[in-house]
Design an enzyme around this catalytic site. Structure first.
Site, short mmCIF file in Angstrom:
data_model
loop_
_atom_site.label_atom_id
_atom_site.label_comp_id
_atom_site.label_asym_id
_atom_site.label_seq_id
_atom_site.Cartn_x
_atom_site.Cartn_y
_atom_site.Cartn_z
N GLY A 69 21.82 67.53 5.16
CA GLY A 69 22.87 66.65 5.68
C GLY A 69 22.25 65.40 6.26
O GLY A 69 21.05 65.36 6.54
N CYS A 97 16.62 71.58 4.11
CA CYS A 97 16.53 70.38 4.96
C CYS A 97 17.20 70.59 6.32
O CYS A 97 16.74 71.37 7.12
CB CYS A 97 17.14 69.18 4.25
SG CYS A 97 16.06 68.50 3.04
N TYR A 98 18.35 69.94 6.52
CA TYR A 98 19.06 70.11 7.79
C TYR A 98 19.30 71.59 8.06
O TYR A 98 19.13 72.06 9.19
CB TYR A 98 20.41 69.38 7.72
CG TYR A 98 21.19 69.39 9.02
CD1 TYR A 98 21.05 68.37 9.94
CD2 TYR A 98 22.04 70.44 9.33
CE1 TYR A 98 21.74 68.38 11.14
CE2 TYR A 98 22.74 70.47 10.52
CZ TYR A 98 22.59 69.44 11.43
OH TYR A 98 23.29 69.46 12.61
N HIS A 183 14.40 69.41 -1.59
CA HIS A 183 15.65 69.69 -2.32
C HIS A 183 15.34 70.41 -3.64
O HIS A 183 14.96 69.78 -4.61
CB HIS A 183 16.37 68.37 -2.61
CG HIS A 183 17.00 67.79 -1.39
ND1 HIS A 183 18.22 68.19 -0.92
CD2 HIS A 183 16.55 66.85 -0.53
CE1 HIS A 183 18.50 67.52 0.19
NE2 HIS A 183 17.50 66.69 0.44
N GLU A 185 17.39 71.55 -5.67
CA GLU A 185 18.47 71.37 -6.63
C GLU A 185 18.31 70.13 -7.52
O GLU A 185 18.98 70.00 -8.53
CB GLU A 185 19.83 71.32 -5.90
CG GLU A 185 20.05 70.13 -4.97
CD GLU A 185 19.45 70.31 -3.57
OE1 GLU A 185 18.57 71.17 -3.40
OE2 GLU A 185 19.85 69.56 -2.66
N ASP A 240 38.68 66.27 -20.41
CA ASP A 240 39.31 66.91 -19.24
C ASP A 240 40.80 67.11 -19.44
O ASP A 240 41.34 68.20 -19.21
CB ASP A 240 39.08 66.07 -17.97
CG ASP A 240 37.63 65.70 -17.78
OD1 ASP A 240 36.78 66.35 -18.43
OD2 ASP A 240 37.34 64.77 -17.03
N LYS A 379 31.60 69.03 -15.51
CA LYS A 379 31.93 68.60 -16.87
C LYS A 379 31.48 69.59 -17.95
O LYS A 379 32.24 69.95 -18.84
CB LYS A 379 31.27 67.24 -17.12
CG LYS A 379 31.70 66.56 -18.38
CD LYS A 379 32.94 65.76 -18.12
CE LYS A 379 33.41 65.00 -19.32
NZ LYS A 379 34.59 64.20 -18.99
#
Ligand code: XMP
Length: 523
Positions: A69, A97-98, A183, A185, A240, A379
């Site tokens: 964050g 992290c945070y 991170h 991710e 979509d 997506k």
């Protein structure tokens, strides 16, 4: 902090059973939070994002990830969570992290505030090749984005990885609680996915993420929510809205799928959209509003003005056609819903911008009459859902096409003749990409007009005509893009056909601009 009222789409989904044994990602506001959810799903497990305000009301998770964050744990009103409740879940917890800094404080350690931000690549050196770092290289690149760092470790905590300066960047407090300063991710963390996977191995009975199960649940949800009410949705031919319409149809809903042809579509696209829906057995209503749009755009050359005119008129035409429909379905996706902020809840009600302006939609939303069944999906997951619904591959793999259509590929005023030129060039280029097997390998490709006349020779005569720009890009999320190294032969054949067949063009250019600084579209 009291929980904010859930937006309609969340209440719509809330009956789903993903609350048991899912991976709960608690959002502390990092820009990457939704990516964590996505990566966990890529690893085959169901993950769900929870606003920090909802904690501990997050169902029965099988594992918990506390996101990063933008705030500092030292700020007086820094986001916090009930540590006793966290421990009571009795499941593995990973702080990122945070999240890691918060856990360190909760376990009795300290965090040092710093003004200096460490951003970008760093080297990761696991202290042992086990647990979180089983099978992870002795040194690999990770991505950092933080200013504060842990200072004092609580008793019993261990450092399980360090960076190139020897600073602890990964901690373990006990057999269930882990922390990482980087991170995992983002793709720049080269072995991030493996680290996440290793963490998830500490959990038991995690709910697998299978699109077929998800499809059945979405369909049940639609039936329950819609009943016999009439529901409308707009279709554009894009992925979509197509998946949405087919889903509603499959659920047996009393649905009106409305296709507004604004006259800014590509060559034969209106007909193609109609025939695609016919192929899938889903009835659609077409409204040909091209004249209204072209009249409204007459003489307008400012890109933003064009967008506003098209957006507003689209809404008018759509709602005129809708009449008194009781419910509206929108193909809003996960990235549209959560913008990753710490106030995810309030941001969560953000819907596609040009729709947002409509009071009627906001009214319907307040009454819980807006249905967004794709709101939990990314997506590529929508494409997988489309495949599971039997939607043909060529429809699902269509390149994205902007709402304002060819108007954003036509700098300056929009005229019938300019649209004709763009359509013809575009059709030739796209045809060549398909012929050479490149269409599915690029994110998006198109021809855009450069309304600048240059001199040329055609036959024995001097020509003075416009140029066309061909653009083909690869991208993961349209936020950044790179131009594609298309084979010369493909470009040569495309250029040859355009120069020979399209009246008004005497020059063909290939756009070799990355985004940033260029954008994907011309306007
Ligand atoms: P840019 O040009 O911003 O485009 O790099 C990123 C992606 O968004 C699409 N795009 C739009 N889509 N309305 C839309 O629905 C718009 O006004 C719009 N402008 C750009 C673009 O095609 C690309 O996929």
């Amino acid at each position: 902090m009291p929980a904010a009222a859930s937006p309609a789409f969340l209440t719509f989904q809330s009956h789903l059973m993903h609350d048991s044994n899912h991976v709960a990602v608690i959002d502390f506001g990092s820009q990457y939070t939704q990516l964590i959810v996505r990566r966990v799903r890529e690893l085959g497990f169901f993950a769900k994002l929870h606003a920090i305000e909802d904690f501990p009301d997050i169902g029965k998770p099988g594992a918990i990830i506390l996101s990063g964050g933008p705030r500092s744990t030292s700020e007086p009103d820094a986001p916090d969570l009930d540590f006793e409740a966290l421990k009571a879940f009795n499941v593995p917890v990973l702080g990122v992290c945070y999240g890691m800094q918060l856990l360190n404080i909760k376990f009795g350690g300290t965090v040092e505030a710093s003004d200096r931000r460490e951003y970008g690549p760093a080297n990761l050196f696991p202290t042992e090749c086990k647990g979180l770092y089983e099978g992870v290289s002795a040194s690999s690149q990770v991505w950092m984005s933080h200013s504060d760092t842990v200072k004092v470790l609580p008793e019993g905590a261990g450092v399980i990885a360090r960076n190139q300066h020897g600073t602890p960047v990964s901690l373990q407090w006990n057999e269930r609680f882990f922390g990482i300063q980087f991170h995992p991710e983002v793709t720049h963390s080269h072995e991030g996915l493996r680290i996440l996977h290793n963490f998830l191995l500490h959990a038991s009975n995690l709910l697998p993420f299978r699109i077929d199960d998800f499809k059945r649940e979405i369909i049940d949800g639609i039936r329950e929510k819609v009943g016999n009410k009439q529901i409308v949705c707009g279709v554009s031919g894009g992925v979509d809205s197509t998946v949405l319409a087919v889903l509603l149809h499959e659920a047996g809903a009393n649905v009106r799928a409305i296709f507004v042809d604004h006259g800014l579509m590509r060559k034969d696209e209106g007909e193609e959209v109609r025939s695609n829906f016919h192929r899938m057995g889903v009835p659609i209503e077409t409204i040909d509003a091209s004249e209204r749009f072209l009249t409204a755009l007459d003489g307008v050359d400012d890109p933003e003005k064009k967008r506003v005119i098209i957006g507003n008129l689209f809404i008018d035409v759509f709602w005129d056609a809708v009449g008194d429909a009781e419910m509206l379905a929108q193909g809003t996706l996960y990235p549209d819903v959560i913008e990753s902020a710490s106030n995810a809840k309030s941001k969560a009600s953000k819907i596609k911008t040009h729709h947002n302006r409509v009071d009627r939609i906001l009214e319907l939303q307040a009454q819980g009459k807006v249905l967004e069944p794709l709101a939990e999906l990314f997506k590529d997951e929508v494409r997988a859902l489309g495949t599971s619904l039997g939607i043909p591959h060529d429809i699902l793999q269509r390149h994205p096409f902007p709402g304002p259509g060819l108007a954003v590929r036509c700098p300056g005023v929009v005229t019938e003749d300019r649209l004709r030129i763009i359509r013809e060039c575009d059709a030739i280029f796209i045809g060549k990409l398909k012929e050479h097997g490149w269409y599915d390998r690029v994110w998006q490709a198109y021809a855009g007009l450069i309304p600048v006349k240059t001199v040329g020779v055609k036959g024995d005569e001097r020509s003075y005509e416009w140029a066309i720009s061909l653009r083909a890009v690869v991208s993961e999320d349209a936020m950044t893009a790179d131009w594609v190294d298309l084979p010369y032969q493909l470009l040569r054949e495309t250029s040859h056909r355009i120069l020979n067949e399209v009246k008004g063009i005497n020059r063909v250019l290939y756009d070799v601009s990355t985004k940033p600084p260029a954008s994907i579209e011309w306007e």
